[in-house]
Enzyme design. Structure first.
Site, short mmCIF file in Angstrom:
data_model
loop_
_atom_site.label_atom_id
_atom_site.label_comp_id
_atom_site.label_asym_id
_atom_site.label_seq_id
_atom_site.Cartn_x
_atom_site.Cartn_y
_atom_site.Cartn_z
N ASP A 10 0.84 -1.20 0.00
CA ASP A 10 0.00 0.00 0.00
C ASP A 10 0.87 1.25 0.00
O ASP A 10 1.97 1.25 -0.55
CB ASP A 10 -0.98 -0.04 1.18
CG ASP A 10 -0.27 -0.30 2.51
OD1 ASP A 10 0.89 0.15 2.69
OD2 ASP A 10 -0.86 -0.95 3.40
N SER A 11 0.40 2.32 0.63
CA SER A 11 1.13 3.59 0.58
C SER A 11 2.49 3.52 1.28
O SER A 11 3.41 4.26 0.92
CB SER A 11 0.29 4.70 1.21
OG SER A 11 -0.04 4.40 2.55
N ILE A 12 2.62 2.65 2.26
CA ILE A 12 3.90 2.54 2.96
C ILE A 12 4.96 1.98 2.02
O ILE A 12 6.15 2.29 2.12
CB ILE A 12 3.76 1.69 4.24
CG1 ILE A 12 2.71 2.32 5.17
CG2 ILE A 12 5.09 1.57 4.97
CD1 ILE A 12 2.40 1.50 6.39
N GLN A 15 5.54 4.89 -0.81
CA GLN A 15 6.41 5.96 -0.34
C GLN A 15 7.85 5.50 -0.09
O GLN A 15 8.70 6.32 0.30
CB GLN A 15 5.84 6.56 0.94
CG GLN A 15 4.48 7.23 0.75
CD GLN A 15 3.88 7.71 2.06
OE1 GLN A 15 4.53 7.71 3.11
NE2 GLN A 15 2.62 8.11 2.02
#
Length: 242
Positions: A10-12, A15
């Site tokens: 996901d976003s982790i 990023q």
């Protein structure tokens, strides 16, 4: 062709190639040895991730990844009836979805190194402060995620890894071994600071090395410059390193 390491999450994960990110650190560690590819999708849960499998990991590929990290759960663990209700996936379904992802990857390559990563812990006060900074007085007073609930998802992730004989990074537990982990490792109660990214990098690197994917033991894709004869450079390129 260099081996490929895919970071799926996901976003982790999305990023992780920012400055100080764990993905960029992995890419540096495996420079000229393997290509580290980020497939991170902000806001995604495991239910939605299933729709991506055949696109990211096509069956019948002649060059499937040598390793893949599966890093979901932070959004699945969002609470029903709160601001992130749409992302919620029951823990039993989360576990089954991760199992389906693993099964698909095994079909792509039975020898692929698969590493499960649990969601990180949640700093509920940090999440509330972040929400207030974005929404002001309209911010919901009740947390949309709790550390206790996220811990249940982490436990299921660890148990699934044991069941399937996979390696696992228990990030939820590891981060909480450090005093003041809330501020040190989390930027907004959920996403990672550079120090938090460092924990992920250290743990994933450790697991890779404990398996068989140590960058120090992998060959360069092409000769190191020190092996190139300035007067006869073609000799060094007669055989590729991979």
């Amino acid at each position: 062709m260099r081996p490929e390491i895919v970071l799926f999450g996901d976003s982790i994960t999305a990023q992780s190639f920012r400055s100080g990110g764990w993905g960029s650190a992995l890419a540096d560690a495996y420079s000229r040895k393997a290509d580290v590819v980020v497939r991170g999708y902000g806001g995604y849960n495991t239910r939605w991730a299933l729709f991506l499998l055949h696109h990211i990991f096509p069956l019948g590929s002649s060059s499937p990844p040598v390793a893949t990290t599966i890093f979901f759960g932070a959004n699945d663990a969002a609470l029903k009836g709160r601001t992130s209700d749409r992302q919620h996936v029951p823990v039993e379904e989360y576990t089954d979805n991760v199992r389906k992802i693993v099964q698909h990857l095994k079909k792509c390559s039975p020898t692929m190194l698969i590493v499960l990563i649990t969601p990180p812990p949640i700093d509920e006060a940090g999440r509330q402060s972040y929400a207030e900074s974005i929404y002001g007085e309209k911010a919901m007073k009740e947390p949309e995620r709790t550390n206790e609930t996220t811990g249940v998802y982490a436990q299921h992730c660890v148990a699934l890894a044991e069941e399937l004989g996979l390696r696992c990074v228990n990030l939820w537990s590891k981060m909480q071994e450090t005093n003041d982990w809330q501020k040190k490792y989390l930027s907004d109660g959920l996403h990672l600071t550079p120090e938090g990214n460092g924990v992920v990098f250290d743990e994933v690197s450790r697991v890779f090395r404990e398996a068989w994917l140590s960058p120090e033991e992998m060959p360069f894709d092409f000769p190191h410059h020190s092996h190139i004869d300035g007067k006869n450079p073609s000799k060094a390129f007669e055989e590729r390193c991979l």
